[in-house]
Structures are given as structure tokens and as C-alpha cells.
Design an enzyme around this catalytic site. Structure first.
Site, PDB file in Angstrom:
ATOM      1  CB  SER A 103      -1.486   0.156   0.921  1.00  0.00           C
ATOM      2  OG  SER A 103      -1.109   1.301   1.324  1.00  0.00           O
TER       3      SER A 103
ATOM      4  CE1 TYR B  72      -3.561  -2.722   5.051  1.00  0.00           C
ATOM      5  CE2 TYR B  72      -3.611  -0.607   4.530  1.00  0.00           C
ATOM      6  CZ  TYR B  72      -4.205  -1.996   4.082  1.00  0.00           C
ATOM      7  OH  TYR B  72      -4.171  -2.099   2.757  1.00  0.00           O
TER       8      TYR B  72
END
Lengths: 270, 276
Positions: free
Chosen positions: B148, B161
Site C-alpha cells: 500500500s 496497517y
């Protein structure tokens, strides 16, 4: 795959190596290709190979030293095929007489530095400048610059070449930032050691050494770079912009001592 | 002949989004695809779709938090297809109950941090560990991990995350370095904002706020990520390894103030077009 149907690409530095492989690939995917090179006979030989496999293309003369030559090449390409969707800035001055003098800084001749930057950085900038109006008018375009692993890590030889490629990397990000909202994407591919006639001449004696430091089992092939170029040129790459994408066998992805200690991994096998 | 004819690919988190789009793309290029998901019904539906269009696909249950389940996924794949060449580690725990509590560091419950690392980092590592013998045996193994943009630049929330995805990025470099000479490539695809169909339709204000910071006119689609995964999975990606490929509309590449200054830039262009 026929991802280039309806698209027109102009490729600088197309008399062999990566440029010729990219021409073959983009034409093979249905694109019309303009092969530009200062060695127009070499570009014409590539064009004949592309036509022999059913591709549509033509060769023209391009001297990156001269803005008028750049303007003419782009206008001519746009006139013949009606549009320009893809610009592959692949040309660089890789003549042995230049590369061999691009070495230790204390002996750097400013004329060598200037001539390298004039072709590689200034020439690439002007290609982009003159192709942009076409792409902005179309609301779409993909510019791909051939950079080099030398722009990402230091080496002992060719500092001018490497610094000129680093300039191209940053230019890539600026063009992406400035014209992305107009539908123009700009990326660079950064090859590792790709085995071509030129690299054989310049690096032939070092091939085994370089292979040891690549993570892959083999060195690069021009087709490896052409495959990534084709993705970036096509709509498969429509969400990719401002990137410097190494296709380099991972040579820039590990510590330099890895090849010296590779046997060490066996000690951990259970 | 597709680029992936006769290849077997495992896609984790294949029930929705990037995983589903990639499973479809790999199958369309000729791969036999194992769609793994904790939501077996979701993966089953995509697999049935792929088969209906002439592809070869099966769905298998799989829980990223459970080592035995990860090992079983690899074993079941080998039992069914006899081999595996491609591992696309795309699964992550993205349930709202986790993401909504994954806040700034001072307010981040340790349970959320642990759960996130258990699934996203540890689970990804275990899938690689158990798949590697078969991938090496294939002589042309390709591992692709979904990371990401959050792992590359700071943000106000999703601290765990992002940190777990950064772990995946570095794991990628190590696997590429350790097993490259045995024919393994290992890369990351790092998506920018790829909104779900639902948020595209129902959250236009959110989309507008985010798209201005991407350099492209539009945000991404799952298919944009799938296209790069297909290249990396095929022989065309054999010289690409140890890379973090950002398919992110350039959102991680320009200064943060670029969106604020765009009008000024456009005005400069207009003024100069008038004078040149």
C-alpha cells in the site's frame, strides 16, 4: 495482446537494443511506430525487421543535439500518422569515445559532461516539450523515458551519464505532476545490465561479475524492458505515473555484500 | 496462447476487489487459478464466473491468521493442480472493525496492532514460507505481494496497517535476494486509492477529495493492479525482482502542496500560451 491498436508511438534511439525491441513489441501489439535515430540507416534496418513481421512503421533521422531536428521529427510523425500517443525517450549518447572519457571526476573534461547532458537530458526534455502539445490536445498520452540503474546507485565509472539519467528521473516526476490531469502519464524504466551489442562492447569483460550481483539467474534481455514499456504505453498502465520502474534483476534491491556471502544461506538449511 | 498458459496461480483475498480482478485477469491469460479467501462464498462466486467464461479456477477457504490453514492452502493447491508457479499474497484483514480502530499511535489499541501484524505481515510471511518449495521446484516461481502507498508515506491513521505493509515491502527484498538464483522473483504492487464500486457510487465527496492529490485524472481500478500482477507473474517479468511497483496515479511522487498550487500552475500556462 493487441493493446496498441489505434495508437501511435515515436521511439528515439531505435537502431538496436532496447529501442528496437520496444519497436517490435509496440508494433506487434498493433501500434504504428516511428523509429527515430541519428543513425537513420540503423533505424531503417529495424523498420525492415518490424515490417517483416507485419508491423506498421517508418524510420526518420533525429539528432537530439538540435532542437530543430527534434521539432521536425515530432511534427513529421504527427503528420504521417495523425497523432502521437506514446513517446519512448530511449536515445542516449553511448558512443565509446564519450563513455570512455566519462570516468574519474578529477579528470572530467567539461566538454564531455556538457555533451552527455546536451543529448541525454536536454534532448529528452525537448522531445517531451514538443510532443506535449499533441498529447494535451488529445487529452491522452504516455511518455516513457529509458533511465538507468546508474541513476539510483553510485558506480565508479560514467558519472556524467548517471547524473544525466538522474535528471531524467526527476524530469519524469515533474512532467507527471504537471500534465497528469491533462491525461498525460510519464514514467521511466530503469534497466539493469541488458545484453545488447552496445553493452557487449562496453561491458563485455565484466558480464560474469555483473551477473553475480543480479538476483536473477540471467542478465537482462531487451525484450524484458520492452514488455514493461508496452504495459506503460497501453491502457494497462493508466494508473501508473511519475514512477521510475527498475527492470534490473534486482541489482538495486540488496546489500552489495550479498554475492560474496551467498553460500552463507546454506548454513541455515535444516 | 496466453502469457500464463499452464501456470498455476494462488490468489489470496480473491473474493473481492483487487484479488478478484487479478484472478480474472490471470485466468484470462491462461492460468489455473486458486481463489483463496476467508469468505469462501465470495471466492466461490468469482471462481464460478471464471469457469463460466472458459477459465480454470477453484475456490479454497483460507484464514490468514491461522498457520495450519495457510499450509493447507498450499497442500490443497498441490493436491488439485500438482504444482504452483505464482503466489499473489493479496489478503489482508481490512474489516471495518479493525481499520476503524487503527488510529494514531497514542490511541491505537495493542489488540488492533497485534491482529493487523498477525494477518498482514505474519500471514504473508507464512504463505511465502510454505509456497517456496513448490515455487522453487517450478523453476520459474513468481511471488507478488499487495502492499500500500500507506507503507511509503505518513498518514494520520491506519498506523498498524501501514507498518505491517512496510514489513511486507522489506520481506519482499529479502525473499528476492535469498531465492533469486533459484528462479524466484518477488515483487510488491503498491496501489494508490482504488475505491470499491460502492464508495465510487455513494461517496463522491470523498472521491473528489482524494483524486485531487493523485496526478491522474481518475482514481484506480482493481484491473489496473491486475495488469501489473499479470506481467510480474508471466515470463515477461522474469527480470523484475525486489521491486515495489507503485500503481498509484503518482500520489506518492509529487510534493503534498501540488494539488493546492495546481490553479496557479494552470494560470501560468494560460498566460504563457497567450504570450508565446
Amino acid at each position: 495482446m493487441k493493446r496498441m491498436e489505434g495508437k501511435v508511438a515515436i521511439i528515439s534511439g531505435s537502431n538496436g537494443g532496447i529501442g528496437a525491441a520496444a519497436a517490435q513489441r509496440l508494433a506487434g501489439e498493433g501500434g504504428k511506430v516511428v523509429l527515430a535515430d541519428i543513425d537513420v540507416d540503423g533505424a531503417e534496418r529495424t523498420a525492415e525487421q518490424v515490417r517483416a513481421t507485419g508491423g506498421i512503421c517508418f524510420a526518420l533521422h533525429l539528432d537530439l543535439n538540435e532542437e530543430s531536428s527534434i521539432e521536425h521529427a515530432i511534427e513529421h510523425a504527427a503528420n504521417v500518422y495523425g497523432r502521437i500517443d506514446v513517446l519512448l525517450n530511449n536515445a542516449a549518447d553511448t558512443r565509446g569515445e564519450i563513455m570512455s572519457q566519462d570516468a574519474a571526476m578529477e579528470f572530467m573534461d567539461a566538454n564531455i559532461w556538457d555533451s552527455v547532458f546536451r543529448v541525454n537530458a536536454r534532448g529528452t526534455m525537448l522531445m517531451i516539450k514538443h510532443v506535449l502539445p499533441h498529447m494535451v490536445k488529445q487529452g491522452a498520452g504516455s511518455i516513457i523515458n529509458t533511465s538507468s540503474g546508474a541513476s539510483l546507485r553510485a558506480d565508479l565509472f560514467r558519472p556524467a551519464y548517471a547524473a544525466s539519467k538522474a535528471a531524467i528521473n526527476m524530469l519524469t516526476e515533474y512532467v507527471a505532476a504537471q500534465y497528469g490531469k491533462k491525461g498525460v502519464r510519464c514514467n521511466a524504466v530503469s534497466p539493469g545490465l541488458v545484453v545488447t551489442e552496445t553493452t557487449r562492447q562496453n561491458q563485455g569483460h565484466n558480464m560474469d561479475l555483473y551477473l553475480a550481483h543480479h538476483l536473477t539467474e540471467r542478465l537482462g534481455d531487451p525484450d524484458d524492458i520492452a514488455a514493461m514499456i508496452a504495459l506503460l504505453a497501453s491502457d494497462d498502465g493508466r494508473f501508473i505515473t511519475g514512477q521510475i520502474i527498475p527492470v534490473d534483476g534486482g541489482i538495486s534491491a540488496h546489500f552489495p555484500h550479498v554475492a560474496d556471502t551467498r553460500g552463507g544461506i546454506d548454513a541455515y538449511k535444516n | 496462447m496466453g502469457r500464463l498458459t499452464d501456470r498455476t496461480a494462488i490468489v489470496t483475498g480473491a473474493g473481492v476487489g483487487i484479488g478478484a480482478a487479478t484472478a480474472r485477469r490471470l485466468a484470462s491469460e491462461g492460468a489455473q487459478v486458486v481463489l483463496a479467501d476467508i469468505d469462501l462464498a465470495g471466492a466461490d462466486k468469482v471462481a464460478a464466473d471464471i469457469r463460466e467464461q472458459g477459465g480454470d479456477a477453484i475456490a479454497l477457504p483460507f484464514d490468514l491468521a491461522d498457520e495450519a490453514s495457510i499450509k493447507k492452502l498450499i497442500d490443497d493447491t498441490l493436491a488439485h493442480y500438482g504444482k504452483v508457479e505464482v503466489l499473489f499474497n493479496n489478503a489482508a484483514d481490512t474489516r471495518p472493525a479493525v481499520l476503524e480502530n487503527d488510529g494514531p499511535a497514542m490511541d491505537l489499541p495493542i489488540e488492533i496492532w497485534d491482529r493487523t501484524f498477525l494477518c498482514n505481515a505474519r500471514g504473508t510471511f507464512l504463505a511465502i514460507k510454505y509456497a517456496l518449495p513448490a515455487l522453487i521446484a517450478s523453476g520459474r516461481g513468481a511471488i507478488i505481494n499487495t502492499s500500500s502507498g500507506a507503507a511509503l508515506l505518513g498518514d494520520v491513521a491506519r498506523t498498524a496497517y501501514a507498518s505491517a505493509k512496510a514489513a511486507v515491502n522489506t520481506l519482499t527484498l529479502y525473499v528476492a535476494t535469498q531465492y533469486g538464483k533459484q528462479g524466484i522473483t518477488c515483487n510488491v504492487v503498491s496501489p494508490g486509492m482504488v475505491p470499491t464500486e460502492n464508495s465510487r457510487a455513494n461517496q463522491p465527496e470523498m472521491i473528489k477529495a482524494v483524486v485531487r492529490h493523485h496526478l491522474t485524472p481518475e482514481l484506480g481500478y482493481s484491473e489496473d493492479i491486475a495488469a501489473m500482477v499479470a506481467l510480474l507473474a508471466s515470463d515477461e517479468g522474469r527480470f523484475v525482482t525486489g521491486q515495489i511497483l507503485r500503481i498509484d496515479g503518482g500520489v506518492t511522487k509529487a510534493f503534498a502542496h501540488v494539488a493546492d498550487n495546481r490553479e496557479q500552475f494552470e494560470a501560468h500556462c494560460s498566460a504563457n500560451r497567450g504570450t508565446i
